[in-house]
Design a protein around this motif. Structure first.
Motif, PDB file in Angstrom:
ATOM      1  N   PRO A   1      48.953 -23.935   2.556  1.00  0.00           N
ATOM      2  CA  PRO A   1      48.510 -25.334   2.538  1.00  0.00           C
ATOM      3  C   PRO A   1      47.775 -25.701   1.253  1.00  0.00           C
ATOM      4  N   LEU A   2      47.981 -26.920   0.804  1.00  0.00           N
ATOM      5  CA  LEU A   2      47.285 -27.412  -0.395  1.00  0.00           C
ATOM      6  C   LEU A   2      46.411 -28.599   0.001  1.00  0.00           C
ATOM      7  N   ALA A   3      45.138 -28.520  -0.323  1.00  0.00           N
ATOM      8  CA  ALA A   3      44.190 -29.576   0.074  1.00  0.00           C
ATOM      9  C   ALA A   3      44.304 -30.774  -0.863  1.00  0.00           C
ATOM     10  N   THR A   4      44.106 -31.959  -0.298  1.00  0.00           N
ATOM     11  CA  THR A   4      44.104 -33.185  -1.108  1.00  0.00           C
ATOM     12  C   THR A   4      42.721 -33.814  -1.022  1.00  0.00           C
TER      13      THR A   4
ATOM     14  N   LYS B   1      55.035 -21.528   0.728  1.00  0.00           N
ATOM     15  CA  LYS B   1      53.842 -22.233   0.274  1.00  0.00           C
ATOM     16  C   LYS B   1      52.771 -22.248   1.349  1.00  0.00           C
TER      17      LYS B   1
ATOM     18  N   ILE C   1      42.447 -21.646   4.029  1.00  0.00           N
ATOM     19  CA  ILE C   1      42.937 -20.432   4.695  1.00  0.00           C
ATOM     20  C   ILE C   1      44.205 -19.880   4.030  1.00  0.00           C
TER      21      ILE C   1
ATOM     22  N   ASN D   1      51.210 -31.595  -2.307  1.00  0.00           N
ATOM     23  CA  ASN D   1      52.321 -31.412  -1.374  1.00  0.00           C
ATOM     24  C   ASN D   1      53.397 -32.454  -1.643  1.00  0.00           C
TER      25      ASN D   1
ATOM     26  N   LEU E   1      47.926 -26.153  15.845  1.00  0.00           N
ATOM     27  CA  LEU E   1      48.743 -26.318  14.641  1.00  0.00           C
ATOM     28  C   LEU E   1      49.096 -24.953  14.052  1.00  0.00           C
TER      29      LEU E   1
ATOM     30  N   ASP F   1      37.415 -25.806   7.834  1.00  0.00           N
ATOM     31  CA  ASP F   1      36.376 -25.408   8.809  1.00  0.00           C
ATOM     32  C   ASP F   1      36.400 -23.917   9.128  1.00  0.00           C
ATOM     33  N   ILE F   2      37.549 -23.262   8.927  1.00  0.00           N
ATOM     34  CA  ILE F   2      37.600 -21.824   9.264  1.00  0.00           C
ATOM     35  C   ILE F   2      37.972 -20.964   8.048  1.00  0.00           C
TER      36      ILE F   2
ATOM     37  N   GLU G   1      56.836 -24.039   4.509  1.00  0.00           N
ATOM     38  CA  GLU G   1      55.375 -24.091   4.662  1.00  0.00           C
ATOM     39  C   GLU G   1      55.015 -24.345   6.118  1.00  0.00           C
TER      40      GLU G   1
ATOM     41  N   ASN H   1      45.053 -18.372  12.171  1.00  0.00           N
ATOM     42  CA  ASN H   1      46.274 -17.854  12.775  1.00  0.00           C
ATOM     43  C   ASN H   1      47.387 -17.919  11.720  1.00  0.00           C
TER      44      ASN H   1
ATOM     45  N   HIS I   1      50.462 -27.107   9.306  1.00  0.00           N
ATOM     46  CA  HIS I   1      49.022 -27.370   9.227  1.00  0.00           C
ATOM     47  C   HIS I   1      48.510 -27.448   7.786  1.00  0.00           C
ATOM     48  N   GLY I   2      47.248 -27.880   7.656  1.00  0.00           N
ATOM     49  CA  GLY I   2      46.609 -27.976   6.344  1.00  0.00           C
ATOM     50  C   GLY I   2      45.738 -26.765   6.043  1.00  0.00           C
ATOM     51  N   SER I   3      44.794 -26.944   5.121  1.00  0.00           N
ATOM     52  CA  SER I   3      44.024 -25.812   4.592  1.00  0.00           C
ATOM     53  C   SER I   3      42.871 -25.384   5.514  1.00  0.00           C
ATOM     54  N   ALA I   4      42.679 -26.085   6.619  1.00  0.00           N
ATOM     55  CA  ALA I   4      41.672 -25.746   7.648  1.00  0.00           C
ATOM     56  C   ALA I   4      40.340 -25.325   7.023  1.00  0.00           C
TER      57      ALA I   4
HETATM   58  N1  LIG Z   1      51.273 -29.279   3.957  1.00  0.00           N
HETATM   59  C1  LIG Z   1      50.017 -29.126   3.580  1.00  0.00           C
HETATM   60  O1  LIG Z   1      49.704 -28.356   2.673  1.00  0.00           O
HETATM   61  C2  LIG Z   1      48.977 -29.918   4.273  1.00  0.00           C
HETATM   62  C3  LIG Z   1      47.749 -30.038   3.702  1.00  0.00           C
HETATM   63  N2  LIG Z   1      46.770 -30.728   4.337  1.00  0.00           N
HETATM   64  C4  LIG Z   1      45.437 -30.752   3.704  1.00  0.00           C
HETATM   65  O2  LIG Z   1      44.603 -29.834   4.414  1.00  0.00           O
HETATM   66  C5  LIG Z   1      43.243 -30.285   4.368  1.00  0.00           C
HETATM   67  C6  LIG Z   1      42.629 -30.244   5.746  1.00  0.00           C
HETATM   68  O3  LIG Z   1      43.301 -31.158   6.585  1.00  0.00           O
HETATM   69  P1  LIG Z   1      42.983 -31.363   8.125  1.00  0.00           P
HETATM   70  O4  LIG Z   1      43.298 -32.763   8.448  1.00  0.00           O
HETATM   71  O5  LIG Z   1      41.628 -30.817   8.426  1.00  0.00           O
HETATM   72  O6  LIG Z   1      44.110 -30.537   8.902  1.00  0.00           O
HETATM   73  P2  LIG Z   1      44.245 -28.980   9.150  1.00  0.00           P
HETATM   74  O7  LIG Z   1      45.640 -28.762   9.637  1.00  0.00           O
HETATM   75  O8  LIG Z   1      43.845 -28.207   7.960  1.00  0.00           O
HETATM   76  O9  LIG Z   1      43.224 -28.643  10.339  1.00  0.00           O
HETATM   77  C7  LIG Z   1      43.229 -29.325  11.595  1.00  0.00           C
HETATM   78  C8  LIG Z   1      42.608 -28.407  12.667  1.00  0.00           C
HETATM   79  O10 LIG Z   1      43.546 -27.361  12.981  1.00  0.00           O
HETATM   80  C9  LIG Z   1      42.957 -26.083  12.743  1.00  0.00           C
HETATM   81  N3  LIG Z   1      43.976 -25.220  12.145  1.00  0.00           N
HETATM   82  C10 LIG Z   1      44.877 -25.569  11.198  1.00  0.00           C
HETATM   83  N4  LIG Z   1      45.595 -24.514  10.852  1.00  0.00           N
HETATM   84  C11 LIG Z   1      45.166 -23.469  11.582  1.00  0.00           C
HETATM   85  C12 LIG Z   1      45.527 -22.091  11.663  1.00  0.00           C
HETATM   86  N5  LIG Z   1      46.518 -21.572  10.905  1.00  0.00           N
HETATM   87  N6  LIG Z   1      44.851 -21.291  12.508  1.00  0.00           N
HETATM   88  C13 LIG Z   1      43.881 -21.788  13.281  1.00  0.00           C
HETATM   89  N7  LIG Z   1      43.497 -23.085  13.268  1.00  0.00           N
HETATM   90  C14 LIG Z   1      44.129 -23.914  12.417  1.00  0.00           C
HETATM   91  C15 LIG Z   1      41.786 -26.324  11.781  1.00  0.00           C
HETATM   92  O11 LIG Z   1      40.818 -25.319  11.896  1.00  0.00           O
HETATM   93  C16 LIG Z   1      41.334 -27.715  12.202  1.00  0.00           C
HETATM   94  O12 LIG Z   1      40.451 -27.623  13.281  1.00  0.00           O
HETATM   95  C17 LIG Z   1      43.259 -31.662   3.723  1.00  0.00           C
HETATM   96  O13 LIG Z   1      42.842 -31.534   2.390  1.00  0.00           O
HETATM   97  C18 LIG Z   1      44.728 -32.084   3.786  1.00  0.00           C
HETATM   98  O14 LIG Z   1      45.033 -32.899   2.715  1.00  0.00           O
HETATM   99  C19 LIG Z   1      46.953 -31.300   5.569  1.00  0.00           C
HETATM  100  C20 LIG Z   1      48.173 -31.210   6.179  1.00  0.00           C
HETATM  101  C21 LIG Z   1      49.298 -30.529   5.561  1.00  0.00           C
END
Ligand SMILES: NC(=O)C1=CN([C@@H]2O[C@H](COP(=O)(O)OP(=O)(O)OC[C@H]3O[C@@H](n4cnc5c(N)ncnc54)[C@H](O)[C@@H]3O)[C@@H](O)[C@H]2O)C=CC1
Ligand SMILES: O=C(O)CCC(=O)C(=O)O
Length: 374
Positions: free
Chosen positions: A107-110, A105, A52, A120, A282, A306-307, A298, A314, A301-304
């Motif tokens: 989100p950056l996926a790992t 920044k 996202i 990150n 988040l 699923d959406i 930053e 958001n 939350h992460g890169s979400a």
């Molecule tokens: N600081 C960073 O850049 C971070 C990166 N990551 C990375 O993100 C990837 C996905 O990690 P997940 O554990 O799935 O955590 P995530 O935070 O991406 O998602 C967790 C849940 O929260 C929802 N969500 C997150 N941000 C949202 C937003 N802005 N608006 C609406 N819904 C939101 C997602 O749809 C999901 O259902 C992984 O590759 C992980 O390594 C995870 C945490 C922090």
């Protein structure tokens, strides 16, 4: 001593909404960048990120443009490189951030269990971003279990369980090293005391599990005890992690006068808990990665995935992170203007809230609604 809390409601949403960011900045990590003398604008490095990331980054860019913020963006590509078996980020991105001293920044996926090390963590290590400030505050217009959450958590950001030192001892047995150093503990705990002083909170709560992690968390707590002597105006409390989790879930308002500080992994988990308690999503929680000279802002939350790509994300957490960034840069009026527009958009109606907050707005319709309130 608890500060009295005002809880905004939809009935009085025209009153000034609670600020989720603090204007006063601690002396450590002060921004020293200057605007371009020709344009009067600050240059900020921008890593849009994965999933996202591009969608919520576009929201920030559009809103900054509409709010006439004196910032020009320098887009940074952080596609990872592998040098001598280590994950690094491209020189151009490093140079941009070193020059501008500040970055926003996405989100950056790992990848899990393979591929590059977390970018990150690589960014935090590369730029010595030792403190991760994660405020979590209730917002008006969206009902969660508690309406009076106002938590500030500071997470150690460079070591602990995130040191990435792991190896196979023998097949079926792996070892992961949690590294705690006096230097890194001192940097982050001192920052927590300074931050508490700057925002007028009388308590620093040091979260640990030194009953079990005797040496590592023991060192963290000992450093806090030593530093507390330099801050006689601040009460230092020690709290075991499990006890802290219980207390914060049962009565988050009991931390309204405190800044909590903890080792890396505890902070990662506790801050998601705080987001859940304050906002139920988040999508609302911002953060600042602070170093001595450079800081990167930053969303928590992460890169979400699923959406991603569905115009559903958001952008509030990245927007509030950008407001923390503007406060850090001394552009407080711009920060206030954007923050007020974001929070009053959320408070205004379910049509203006994204799906994570039970509403029907898309990322772009939310952005347009915020712009209309600037
Ligand atoms: N600081 C960073 O850049 C971070 C990166 N990551 C990375 O993100 C990837 C996905 O990690 P997940 O554990 O799935 O955590 P995530 O935070 O991406 O998602 C967790 C849940 O929260 C929802 N969500 C997150 N941000 C949202 C937003 N802005 N608006 C609406 N819904 C939101 C997602 O749809 C999901 O259902 C992984 O590759 C992980 O390594 C995870 C945490 C922090
Ligand atoms: O780098 C990652 O994949 C996750 C990082 C994370 O959860 C965080 O520390 O914000």
């Amino acid at each position: 001593m608890l500060r009295a809390l005002r809880t905004p409601t939809l009935r009085n949403s025209s009153m000034r909404l609670m600020s989720t960011t603090a204007h006063p900045q601690p002396s450590i990590g002060r921004f020293t960048g200057k605007p371009d003398p020709n344009t009067g604008k600050f240059t900020v490095s921008f890593i849009e990120g994965d999933g996202i990331g591009p969608e919520i980054s576009q929201a920030v860019k559009s809103i900054f443009k509409a709010a006439d913020v004196p910032v020009q963006w320098e887009t940074c590509d952080v596609t990872p490189l592998f040098i001598n078996g280590l994950t690094t980020i491209p020189d151009k991105a490093v140079q941009s951030i070193n020059k501008n001293l500040v970055a926003l920044k996405g989100p950056l996926a790992t990848p899990i269990g393979k591929g590059h090390r977390s970018l990150n963590l690589t960014l935090r290590k590369t730029f010595g971003l030792f403190a991760n400030v994660r405020p979590a505050k209730s917002v008006a217009g969206f009902k969660t279990t508690y309406s009076d959450v106002d938590l500030v958590l500071i997470r150690e950001n460079t070591e602990g369980e995130y040191s990435g030192i792991e190896h196979v001892v023998t097949p079926g047995v792996v070892q992961s090293i949690k590294l705690i150093t006096r230097d890194a503990s001192e940097r982050v705990i001192r920052y927590a005391f300074e931050y508490a002083r700057a925002i007028g909170r009388p308590r620093v709560v040091v979260v640990h599990k030194s009953t079990i992690q005797r040496l590592s968390d023991g060192l963290f707590v000992n450093v806090a005890r030593e530093l507390a002597k330099e801050y006689p105006d601040i009460i230092m409390e020690e709290q075991l992690l499990d006890n802290k989790v219980l207390n914060v879930v049962q009565n988050p308002a009991s931390y309204t006068d405190a800044v909590s500080v903890c080792p890396n992994l505890y902070g990662d988990i506790l801050s998601d808990l705080n987001s859940g308690l304050s906002a139920g999503s988040l999508g609302l929680t911002p953060s600042a990665n602070i170093g001595n000279k450079i800081s990167i802002f930053e969303a928590v939350h992460g890169s979400a995935p699923d959406i991603a790509g569905k115009n559903m994300a958001n952008p509030t957490a990245l927007l509030l992170s950008s407001c923390m960034m503007l406060n850090h840069m001394g552009l407080n009026q711009h920060a206030d203007k954007i923050q007020d527009a974001v929070l009053s958009t959320i408070a205004s109606s379910p049509e203006n809230r994204t799906g994570d907050l039970g509403g029907s707005a898309t990322t772009s319709s939310f952005t347009d609604a915020v712009i209309s309130k600037l």
